[in-house]
Design a protein around this motif. Structure first.
Motif, PDB file in Angstrom:
ATOM      1  N   ASP A 102      63.282 100.590  61.674  1.00 25.27           N
ATOM      2  CA  ASP A 102      63.110 100.715  60.231  1.00 25.27           C
ATOM      3  C   ASP A 102      64.168  99.919  59.473  1.00 25.27           C
ATOM      4  OD1 ASP A 102      60.954 102.318  60.670  1.00 25.27           O
ATOM      5  OD2 ASP A 102      62.017 104.204  60.274  1.00 25.27           O
ATOM      6  N   LEU A 103      65.380  99.861  60.021  1.00 26.13           N
ATOM      7  CA  LEU A 103      66.458  99.121  59.380  1.00 26.13           C
ATOM      8  C   LEU A 103      66.133  97.628  59.345  1.00 26.13           C
ATOM      9  CD1 LEU A 103      69.272  99.452  58.141  1.00 26.13           C
ATOM     10  CD2 LEU A 103      70.228  99.075  60.395  1.00 26.13           C
ATOM     11  N   TYR A 104      65.604  97.102  60.430  1.00 26.84           N
ATOM     12  CA  TYR A 104      65.257  95.685  60.467  1.00 26.84           C
ATOM     13  C   TYR A 104      64.096  95.377  59.527  1.00 26.84           C
ATOM     14  CZ  TYR A 104      68.342  95.147  64.469  1.00 26.84           C
ATOM     15  OH  TYR A 104      69.428  95.115  65.272  1.00 26.84           O
ATOM     16  N   LYS A 105      63.140  96.282  59.408  1.00 27.91           N
ATOM     17  CA  LYS A 105      62.024  96.064  58.486  1.00 27.91           C
ATOM     18  C   LYS A 105      62.529  95.988  57.053  1.00 27.91           C
ATOM     19  CE  LYS A 105      58.547  98.319  61.335  1.00 27.91           C
ATOM     20  NZ  LYS A 105      57.703  99.496  61.477  1.00 27.91           N
ATOM     21  N   ASP A 106      63.466  96.867  56.693  1.00 27.90           N
ATOM     22  CA  ASP A 106      64.029  96.842  55.343  1.00 27.90           C
ATOM     23  C   ASP A 106      64.785  95.541  55.097  1.00 27.90           C
ATOM     24  OD1 ASP A 106      62.972  99.287  54.790  1.00 27.90           O
ATOM     25  OD2 ASP A 106      64.817 100.402  55.173  1.00 27.90           O
ATOM     26  N   GLU A 107      65.529  95.086  56.097  1.00 30.70           N
ATOM     27  CA  GLU A 107      66.310  93.857  55.939  1.00 30.70           C
ATOM     28  C   GLU A 107      65.379  92.660  55.768  1.00 30.70           C
ATOM     29  OE1 GLU A 107      69.496  91.235  58.500  1.00 30.70           O
ATOM     30  OE2 GLU A 107      69.432  93.396  58.797  1.00 30.70           O
ATOM     31  N   ASN A 108      64.295  92.615  56.537  1.00 32.31           N
ATOM     32  CA  ASN A 108      63.345  91.515  56.405  1.00 32.31           C
ATOM     33  C   ASN A 108      62.647  91.545  55.058  1.00 32.31           C
ATOM     34  OD1 ASN A 108      63.876  90.374  58.884  1.00 32.31           O
ATOM     35  ND2 ASN A 108      62.298  91.538  59.945  1.00 32.31           N
ATOM     36  N   GLY A 147      62.762  88.643  52.225  1.00 26.76           N
ATOM     37  CA  GLY A 147      61.541  88.090  51.641  1.00 26.76           C
ATOM     38  C   GLY A 147      61.537  88.209  50.132  1.00 26.76           C
ATOM     39  N   ALA A 148      62.015  89.342  49.633  1.00 23.31           N
ATOM     40  CA  ALA A 148      62.070  89.535  48.184  1.00 23.31           C
ATOM     41  C   ALA A 148      63.060  88.565  47.548  1.00 23.31           C
ATOM     42  CB  ALA A 148      62.458  90.972  47.859  1.00 23.31           C
ATOM     43  N   LEU A 149      64.191  88.371  48.206  1.00 19.38           N
ATOM     44  CA  LEU A 149      65.188  87.425  47.695  1.00 19.38           C
ATOM     45  C   LEU A 149      64.630  86.007  47.688  1.00 19.38           C
ATOM     46  CD1 LEU A 149      68.094  86.796  46.786  1.00 19.38           C
ATOM     47  CD2 LEU A 149      68.669  86.552  49.194  1.00 19.38           C
ATOM     48  N   VAL A 197      62.508  81.387  44.694  1.00 19.49           N
ATOM     49  CA  VAL A 197      61.497  80.337  44.589  1.00 19.49           C
ATOM     50  C   VAL A 197      60.761  80.423  43.257  1.00 19.49           C
ATOM     51  CG1 VAL A 197      59.279  79.566  45.513  1.00 19.49           C
ATOM     52  CG2 VAL A 197      61.183  79.996  47.051  1.00 19.49           C
ATOM     53  N   PHE A 198      60.290  81.611  42.883  1.00 20.80           N
ATOM     54  CA  PHE A 198      59.491  81.724  41.667  1.00 20.80           C
ATOM     55  C   PHE A 198      60.339  81.588  40.407  1.00 20.80           C
ATOM     56  CE2 PHE A 198      56.550  84.080  44.556  1.00 20.80           C
ATOM     57  CZ  PHE A 198      55.552  83.136  44.517  1.00 20.80           C
ATOM     58  N   VAL A 199      61.481  82.257  40.360  1.00 22.89           N
ATOM     59  CA  VAL A 199      62.328  82.170  39.163  1.00 22.89           C
ATOM     60  C   VAL A 199      62.938  80.779  39.052  1.00 22.89           C
ATOM     61  CG1 VAL A 199      64.396  83.079  38.042  1.00 22.89           C
ATOM     62  CG2 VAL A 199      62.802  84.642  39.139  1.00 22.89           C
ATOM     63  N   GLY A 200      63.480  80.269  40.160  1.00 17.28           N
ATOM     64  CA  GLY A 200      64.070  78.936  40.145  1.00 17.28           C
ATOM     65  C   GLY A 200      63.031  77.869  39.866  1.00 17.28           C
TER      66      GLY A 200
END
Length: 50
Positions: A12-18, A22-24, A29-32
Motif C-alpha cells: 500500500d505504501l508503494y501504491k501511494d508513492e506511485n 503521477g500526480a506531481l 505537465v499540465f500547469v507548466g
C-alpha cells in the motif's frame, strides 16, 4: 478479531508513492504546459501586432 490500524503494508505504501509521483508529474505537465502555451500565445500576438 481486531486489526492493527497503525501498520501499513509495504504494498500500500508503494501504491501511494506511485500515485503521488503521477500526480506531481501530471500537475507539472499540465500547469507548466498551460503557462508556456499562454506565454507563447502572448508572444505570437505581440509579433502579429508589430
Amino acid at each position: 478479531m481486531e486489526k492493527n490500524k497503525g501498520v501499513i503494508p509495504k504494498n500500500d505504501l508503494y501504491k501511494d508513492e506511485n500515485s503521488l509521483k503521477g500526480a506531481l508529474f501530471s500537475s507539472i505537465v499540465f500547469v507548466g504546459g498551460t503557462i508556456v502555451a499562454f506565454i507563447v500565445l502572448l508572444i505570437v500576438f505581440y509579433m502579429i501586432r508589430i
